[in-house]
Design an enzyme around this catalytic site. Structure first.
Site, PDB file in Angstrom:
ATOM      1  N   SER A 141      20.224  40.877   2.325  1.00 48.12           N
ATOM      2  CA  SER A 141      18.986  40.382   2.889  1.00 48.12           C
ATOM      3  C   SER A 141      19.227  39.588   4.175  1.00 48.12           C
ATOM      4  O   SER A 141      19.915  40.067   5.077  1.00 48.12           O
ATOM      5  CB  SER A 141      18.249  39.553   1.826  1.00 48.12           C
ATOM      6  OG  SER A 141      16.907  39.371   2.149  1.00 48.12           O
ATOM      7  N   ASP A 146      13.533  49.583  -1.958  1.00 45.35           N
ATOM      8  CA  ASP A 146      13.316  48.273  -1.347  1.00 45.35           C
ATOM      9  C   ASP A 146      12.190  48.387  -0.326  1.00 45.35           C
ATOM     10  O   ASP A 146      12.069  49.388   0.378  1.00 45.35           O
ATOM     11  CB  ASP A 146      14.595  47.805  -0.656  1.00 45.35           C
ATOM     12  CG  ASP A 146      14.497  46.369  -0.155  1.00 45.35           C
ATOM     13  OD1 ASP A 146      13.565  45.646  -0.565  1.00 45.35           O
ATOM     14  OD2 ASP A 146      15.361  45.977   0.644  1.00 45.35           O
ATOM     15  N   HIS A 181      15.837  45.963  -3.683  1.00 45.32           N
ATOM     16  CA  HIS A 181      16.485  45.017  -2.772  1.00 45.32           C
ATOM     17  C   HIS A 181      17.840  44.552  -3.301  1.00 45.32           C
ATOM     18  O   HIS A 181      18.753  44.288  -2.532  1.00 45.32           O
ATOM     19  CB  HIS A 181      15.556  43.821  -2.567  1.00 45.32           C
ATOM     20  CG  HIS A 181      15.939  42.918  -1.448  1.00 45.32           C
ATOM     21  ND1 HIS A 181      15.999  43.319  -0.139  1.00 45.32           N
ATOM     22  CD2 HIS A 181      16.293  41.597  -1.437  1.00 45.32           C
ATOM     23  CE1 HIS A 181      16.355  42.310   0.638  1.00 45.32           C
ATOM     24  NE2 HIS A 181      16.551  41.256  -0.132  1.00 45.32           N
TER      25      HIS A 181
END
Length: 458
Positions: free
Chosen positions: A163, A376, A435
């Site tokens: 991320s 994601d 994610h």
């Protein structure tokens, strides 16, 4: 793996916590774990935790690697999330994780930047305001840990990020290389891996509406509203209005939540908070990091799951048995999954791209790996592919022209992903993952990391 469950501690270096030296280090009884604080600047303390793999293979032709895991946020705790939720030796129930990345290398977790998780500052003026400042602190930490440990220096370091951690990873990669060239840092940089990384915010926000429309999560009205805000963000970034772009980002996430009936930004196939524990946790991260500055956009988020560091399992664990085990966490430091203060101080950098830094790493010959979960949304594959196409790297055309290789894992011969590589750039498409790729697809993720770090383990 059982020895990783032991909690007794031998204090190898003890100083009054309030008179911290530059490095305070502790080990457990058998030496398989080591942790401590590094004072990266006066009154700015960064917490780290290293696990030595019980599966280490000594092979002079292929040294045993070490993985530095960087969490996102900015302000999300790698000590908590990456460690106990994704790749560390134990899960949140303190049970052994069969897919721990310790099977392939050593692990180093850091609560970065200062103010995140167990890391802390004694003066709020010491919070970092840019990704580069965060990289400088991390480089200081590496200098303090590696320069006095010849055994550590034998292990190539692989920076693996998730991320927003991807922005920290590429700035750290360049900072570490500079320190190595200047003979200030004694280590070998093995490579940088960017997992579902927030490298180009513009490309991600522009991808959200079209992607959700294609999977029937938005209709034409929702797409029009989303695209309108995304185009505003694009213009704000072009004009250098980064704080305004961060405001608009919060507005866009709220609009998409309303129009999609609360799609999960970490897995667009489900509603927010309805999937796995880590998905529910991620909703808490989104809520926490946005709460102060973006409260006017959060009506649709308030019914979602509780935030890490509060009354959830991870917060209870880190503020309870783990804090007791570590012994060196100050009483006034409460672990939280997401630091609002860290996010707030970095808000001007939040929407800035780091594509140029990826280009610089590639040009310097650093191995760069990109991996992305298929479902994601926040760092959608569609957006990742868009920023990759913007690279100025001389090998890009050849990379794009290569065919992908399918990936399989275990006895199940169904397709688990795809892989493409050219020179020092690699890309993994991980099917069925959101994610949090290692959590969603542990088997193929373990296989992937073994390839990335060139692990000598079988």
């Amino acid at each position: 793996m059982e020895k990783l469950l032991r909690f007794p501690i031998v204090l190898l270096f003890l100083s009054s916590f309030f008179l911290l030296q530059n490095v305070t280090a502790f080990k457990n009884q058998d030496g398989s774990e080591e942790w401590g604080y590094v004072q990266v600047r006066p009154k700015a303390h960064m917490f780290w935790w290293r696990y030595k793999s019980p599966y280490r293979v000594e092979d002079s032709s292929k040294p045993w690697p070490i993985i530095l895991w960087l969490q996102g946020g900015p302000g999300a705790s790698g000590i908590g999330i990456g460690n106990f939720e994704e790749v560390g030796p134990l899960d949140t129930s303190l049970k052994p994780r069969n897919s721990t990345w310790l099977l392939k290398g050593d692990l180093l977790f850091v609560d970065n930047p200062v103010g995140t998780g167990y890391s802390f500052v004694e003066d709020e003026k010491l919070f970092v305001k840019t990704d580069v400042e965060a990289a400088t602190d991390l480089t200081t930490l590496l200098i303090k840990l590696f320069n006095k440990d010849e055994n550590l220096q034998k292990s190539p370091l692989y920076i693996v990020a998730e991320s927003y951690g991807g922005k920290f990873a590429v700035t750290l990669g360049l900072s570490a290389l500079k320190a190595i060239e200047d003979k200030k840092l004694k280590l070998t940089l093995g490579g940088v891996a960017l997992g579902d990384s927030w490298i180009s915010p513009e490309d991600f926000v522009l991808s959200w509406g079209p992607l959700l429309k294609d999977v029937s999560r938005l209709d034409d009205n929702g797409l029009e509203k989303s695209n309108s805000i995304a185009q505003r963000i694009k213009k704000q970034l072009e004009d250098g209005k980064f704080n305004d772009a961060t405001d608009s980002w919060g507005e866009l996430e709220n609009e998409i939540s309303i129009s999609s009936n609360n799609v999960d930004f970490y897995n667009f196939l489900v509603d927010a908070g309805s999937g796995s524990d880590i998905s529910a946790m991620a909703v808490g991260l989104l809520k926490e990091r946005s709460r102060k500055r973006y409260s006017k956009y959060l009506t649709s988020l308030r019914t979602r799951s509780s935030s890490p560091g509060g009354d959830d399992a991870l917060g209870t664990l880190l503020n309870g048995v783990i804090k007791k085990k570590l012994k060196i966490i100050p009483e006034n430091v409460t672990w939280g999954g997401q630091s609002n203060e860290v996010f707030t101080y970095l808000e001007a950098d939040f929407m800035k791209p780091r594509i140029d830094e990826v280009d610089q790493l590639l040009a310097k010959g650093v191995n760069v790996t990109i991996y992305n979960g298929q479902v994601d949304l926040i760092c959608a594959t569609k957006g990742t592919e868009a920023w990759v196409r913007k690279l100025k790297w001389e090998g890009l055309k050849s990379f794009l022209g290569k065919d992908r290789t399918p990936l399989y894992c275990g006895s199940n011969k169904s397709t688990k992903g795809f892989f493409k590589s050219y020179k020092n750039l690699q890309f993994y498409w991980i099917l069925g993952a959101g994610h949090f790729v290692p959590n969603d697809q542990p088997c193929v993720s373990l296989q992937m990391i073994a390839s990335i770090i060139q692990s000598p383990a079988t």
